[in-house]
Design a protein around this motif. Structure first.
Motif, mmCIF file in Angstrom:
data_model
loop_
_atom_site.group_PDB
_atom_site.id
_atom_site.type_symbol
_atom_site.label_atom_id
_atom_site.label_comp_id
_atom_site.label_asym_id
_atom_site.label_seq_id
_atom_site.Cartn_x
_atom_site.Cartn_y
_atom_site.Cartn_z
ATOM 1 N N ASP A 57 39.850 12.298 77.519
ATOM 2 C CA ASP A 57 39.257 12.274 76.178
ATOM 3 C C ASP A 57 37.814 12.759 76.195
ATOM 4 O O ASP A 57 37.105 12.681 77.204
ATOM 5 C CB ASP A 57 39.303 10.859 75.594
ATOM 6 C CG ASP A 57 40.709 10.465 75.187
ATOM 7 O OD1 ASP A 57 41.580 11.346 75.178
ATOM 8 O OD2 ASP A 57 40.927 9.282 74.876
ATOM 9 N N ASN B 135 35.322 8.461 74.230
ATOM 10 C CA ASN B 135 35.350 7.427 75.267
ATOM 11 C C ASN B 135 34.130 6.525 75.246
ATOM 12 O O ASN B 135 34.244 5.310 75.395
ATOM 13 C CB ASN B 135 35.473 8.076 76.645
ATOM 14 C CG ASN B 135 36.910 8.299 77.067
ATOM 15 O OD1 ASN B 135 37.829 7.690 76.539
ATOM 16 N ND2 ASN B 135 37.113 9.195 78.013
ATOM 17 N N GLN B 136 32.944 7.105 75.077
ATOM 18 C CA GLN B 136 31.714 6.344 75.279
ATOM 19 C C GLN B 136 31.156 5.716 74.006
ATOM 20 O O GLN B 136 30.326 4.801 74.093
ATOM 21 C CB GLN B 136 30.651 7.245 75.921
ATOM 22 C CG GLN B 136 31.103 7.935 77.175
ATOM 23 C CD GLN B 136 31.494 6.969 78.283
ATOM 24 O OE1 GLN B 136 31.032 5.834 78.319
ATOM 25 N NE2 GLN B 136 32.353 7.413 79.194
ATOM 26 N N HIS C 177 35.431 4.058 71.846
ATOM 27 C CA HIS C 177 36.146 2.953 72.476
ATOM 28 C C HIS C 177 35.349 1.642 72.491
ATOM 29 O O HIS C 177 35.925 0.580 72.226
ATOM 30 C CB HIS C 177 36.604 3.336 73.877
ATOM 31 C CG HIS C 177 37.839 4.178 73.874
ATOM 32 N ND1 HIS C 177 39.069 3.704 73.472
ATOM 33 C CD2 HIS C 177 38.044 5.480 74.216
ATOM 34 C CE1 HIS C 177 39.979 4.668 73.562
ATOM 35 N NE2 HIS C 177 39.378 5.756 74.014
ATOM 36 N N SER D 228 45.077 4.381 80.101
ATOM 37 C CA SER D 228 43.862 4.877 80.728
ATOM 38 C C SER D 228 43.058 3.740 81.366
ATOM 39 O O SER D 228 42.712 2.759 80.697
ATOM 40 C CB SER D 228 43.004 5.591 79.682
ATOM 41 O OG SER D 228 41.704 5.806 80.162
ATOM 42 N N ASN E 154 39.906 4.029 82.547
ATOM 43 C CA ASN E 154 38.540 4.038 82.034
ATOM 44 C C ASN E 154 38.454 3.484 80.623
ATOM 45 O O ASN E 154 37.480 2.826 80.256
ATOM 46 C CB ASN E 154 37.943 5.444 82.098
ATOM 47 C CG ASN E 154 38.823 6.503 81.479
ATOM 48 O OD1 ASN E 154 39.797 6.931 82.101
ATOM 49 N ND2 ASN E 154 38.509 6.927 80.252
ATOM 50 N N ASP E 155 39.501 3.714 79.804
ATOM 51 C CA ASP E 155 39.496 3.147 78.453
ATOM 52 C C ASP E 155 39.519 1.628 78.497
ATOM 53 O O ASP E 155 38.826 0.958 77.713
ATOM 54 C CB ASP E 155 40.702 3.652 77.659
ATOM 55 C CG ASP E 155 40.524 5.080 77.178
ATOM 56 O OD1 ASP E 155 39.421 5.631 77.370
ATOM 57 O OD2 ASP E 155 41.483 5.653 76.634
ATOM 58 N N ARG F 16 38.458 16.932 79.838
ATOM 59 C CA ARG F 16 37.239 16.149 79.989
ATOM 60 C C ARG F 16 36.151 17.019 80.594
ATOM 61 O O ARG F 16 36.380 17.738 81.570
ATOM 62 C CB ARG F 16 37.497 14.942 80.888
ATOM 63 C CG ARG F 16 36.349 13.945 80.889
ATOM 64 C CD ARG F 16 36.686 12.671 81.641
ATOM 65 N NE ARG F 16 36.772 12.883 83.068
ATOM 66 C CZ ARG F 16 37.860 12.673 83.785
ATOM 67 N NH1 ARG F 16 38.961 12.255 83.212
ATOM 68 N NH2 ARG F 16 37.865 12.887 85.085
#
Length: 467
Positions: free
Chosen positions: A89, A94-95, A98, A140, A142-143, A364
Motif C-alpha cells: 500500500d 499505511n502511515q 491505518h 498484512s 505491517n498493517d 510500495r
C-alpha cells in the motif's frame, strides 16, 4: 506477529509495575471517571469495532468501488489459510490512514469504559478482523502493527481531546472522535476524562519558502538534484495536554504533546505529525523552581512530503524538566531515547521513478525497518524577550530483510532533523515568529548509490493562542 504480541504484553507489564500516583477522581480500573465496566460494555465495544469495519468496507465497495473491497467466501478462505505478508500500500494509506482507522477501534472500547491497554487489545482485534474478512488482499503484518500501535496513540489523544471539546459544548466535538460521539448517542453512556486539563493550545498560519536537494555518492557519478519551493502557504496546531513537569502517574497519556503542520504550493506539499505521550512516570526531587518528569513514553511521527517520506512508531525513555529562574526567565527541556518498533522510509529510486513501475499496478515506494531514535527539545522564554526554541530528532533504521519491496535493496536510513523557532507575543492572544527546519536523510543501499537528501524550509508564523 509473535514479536508484536510480545511487545504489547511487555508494555502492559511495565505499566503495571511502574511507581505511580493517580488522579484521585479517576477510576483506577478504567483509567477514567467512570464507575465500572459491565459485560454488556465489552459486547457493545466489540460490536462497534465490527460495525466500523462493515461501514468502511461498504464505503470502499459501493462508493469508491475499490477492487480489494469485492470480498467473497473464497477470498476470506484464502486469507485465513495463508501466511501474512508485508503489503504494497501507498505511504499515506499505511502511515496515516491505518492509524486513524485503528483509532476508531480503540475509541469503541474506550467509550465503553475500557482502559488504555484493554482498548489496545480491541484495536488489534479490529485490525485482525479487517485483514482477514474485509479485503481481498492477503493479510498484512505491517498493517496489524501500525493500525494497533498508531490506533492506540491517536485513539487515546482523540479520546481526551473529545472529552475537552464535549465538556465545552462545541458543536464540532464529534469531529474530534466520531466513534465516541456515536457511542454516546446510541448508548447514552459517557466515559469522558475530567475536563480542563489542556495546558496549552494554539494554531498558526505560515508563509514558507525552501528547497530539497539530493546528493549522490560517489558524487562524481551523478549531479545533485535541487528542487526549489518559492511560496508555500500552510498552518498547523500545537496542543499540550496534562502536566508536563513534576508528573507522577501510571495512567497512559495523562500528559501528551501533539503537533500538526501542513503546507502546500503548486510545486510542493508537506504534512508533519509528531506526538509523544507519557505511559507512566515519576518525579525525582522536584522543587518549586525545578520540576521534572521521568518515565516511559510512546511516539508517533510522520513526515509526508512530495519527495521525502518518513514515519516512526516508537517507545522509550522520557525525561522533561522546567527551571524557573529569577526575573521571569523560564527554561524547559526534554529528552527521549526510543526503540523504533516500526519505521517506514521512502526508497528514492522508486519515488523518483528512476526504477520504473513495469507492472503498471500498485507498488510500495518505501521500506519498513526497525532501529533507534532520539528527540531533544530546548526552549528559553521571557515575557519581554520572547521565546527561542530548538528541536532535534534522530532516527536510525535498518530495513527488515523479509519485507523489501520488489526491485528494492537492503540497507539502512539515518535521519537528522533540527528546527529553530523564535516567537514574540504581540498581545496575550497573538504572537508572530519565524522558524527554520533542516531535514537530512542519509540512505545507504546495497545495490544502489548512497543518497543524502536535504529538505530546508523557513516560515513566517502568525500564532493564535487559545489557551
Amino acid at each position: 506477529m509473535k514479536n508484536f504480541v510480545c511487545i504489547l504484553a511487555g508494555l502492559v507489564l511495565l505499566s503495571n509495575i511502574a511507581a505511580t500516583e493517580e488522579y484521585s477522581a479517576i477510576n483506577p480500573v478504567t483509567g477514567s471517571d467512570t464507575e465500572s465496566v459491565s459485560a454488556g460494555n465489552y459486547a457493545i465495544a466489540a460490536g462497534e469495532v465490527l460495525l466500523s469495519n462493515v461501514t468502511l468496507l461498504a464505503f470502499n465497495r459501493f462508493v469508491l468501488q475499490k477492487p480489494y473491497a469485492y470480498i467473497s467466501f473464497d477470498t476470506i478462505k484464502t486469507n485465513v489459510m495463508n501466511p501474512w505478508v508485508w503489503d504494497q500500500d501507498e505511504f499515506n494509506v499505511n502511515q496515516l490512514g491505518h492509524p486513524y482507522q485503528g483509532s476508531f477501534y480503540f475509541s469503541a472500547a474506550r467509550a465503553n469504559g475500557m482502559n488504555f491497554w484493554l482498548s489496545g487489545l480491541y484495536t488489534a482485534f479490529g485490525s485482525v478482523t479487517w485483514e482477514l474478512f474485509c479485503e481481498t488482499e492477503r493479510p498484512s503484518i505491517n498493517d496489524l502493527i501500525i493500525t494497533t500501535t498508531g490506533g492506540m496513540m491517536m485513539g487515546e489523544m482523540f479520546h481526551r481531546i473529545y472529552s475537552e471539546a464535549a465538556a465545552a459544548g462545541g458543536w464540532w466535538a464529534f469531529l474530534t472522535n466520531p466513534m465516541e460521539a456515536f457511542n454516546e448517542t446510541v448508548t447514552g453512556q459517557y466515559n469522558r476524562e475530567i475536563p480542563g486539563r489542556i495546558t496549552s493550545l494554539s494554531y498558526h498560519t505560515a508563509l514558507s519558502t525552501g528547497f530539497t536537494k539530493v546528493l549522490f555518492e560517489p558524487a562524481a557519478r551523478r549531479d545533485p538534484l535541487p528542487y526549489w519551493y518559492y511560496a508555500n502557504v500552510g498552518g498547523g496546531l500545537s496542543l499540550v495536554y496534562g502536566k508536563p513537569y513534576g508528573l507522577k502517574t501510571r495512567i497512559p497519556y495523562d500528559h501528551f504533546n501533539l503537533d500538526l503542520h501542513g503546507e502546500w504550493s503548486p510545486a510542493n506539499f508537506q504534512f508533519v505529525f509528531t506526538s509523544d505521550g507519557i505511559l507512566f512516570s515519576t518525579n525525582a526531587g522536584s522543587t518549586e523552581t525545578v520540576q521534572n518528569t521521568i518515565g516511559m513514553g510512546m511516539h508517533c511521527d510522520v513526515v509526508y512530503a512530495k519527495r521525502m517520506d518518513y514515519a516512526s512508531h516508537a517507545v522509550g525513555f522520557t525525561m522533561k524538566e522546567r527551571i524557573l529562574l529569577p526575573q521571569n526567565w523560564n527554561i524547559c527541556w526534554d529528552l527521549h531515547a526510543n526503540w523504533i518498533l516500526l519505521g517506514g522510509s521512502e526508497f528514492y529510486y522508486f519515488i523518483s521513478n528512476e526504477i520504473p513501475n513495469e507492472t503498471g499496478g500498485e507498488r510500495r515506494i518505501y521500506d519498513f525497518g526497525s532501529g533507534v531514535g532520539a528527540k531533544a527539545n530546548f526552549s528559553v522564554s521571557h515575557p519581554l524577550a520572547g521565546t527561542l526554541s530548538l528541536k532535534y530528532m534522530l532516527y536510525a533504521v535498518l530495513s527488515l530483510q523479509r519485507q523489501i519491496a520488489v526491485n528494492g535493496s537492503p540497507g539502512g536510513t539515518v535521519i537528522n532533523s533540527i528546527t529553530a523557532t523564535y516567537s514574540h507575543k504581540i498581545t496575550d492572544r497573538y504572537s508572530a515568529g519565524i522558524t527554520a527546519t533542516l531535514f537530512a536523510k542519509k540512505g545507504m543501499y546495497r545495490d544502489y548509490d548512497d543518497i543524502t537528501q536535504y529538505n530546508f524550509m523557513s516560515s513566517l508564523l502568525f500564532i493564535v493562542h487559545l489557551k
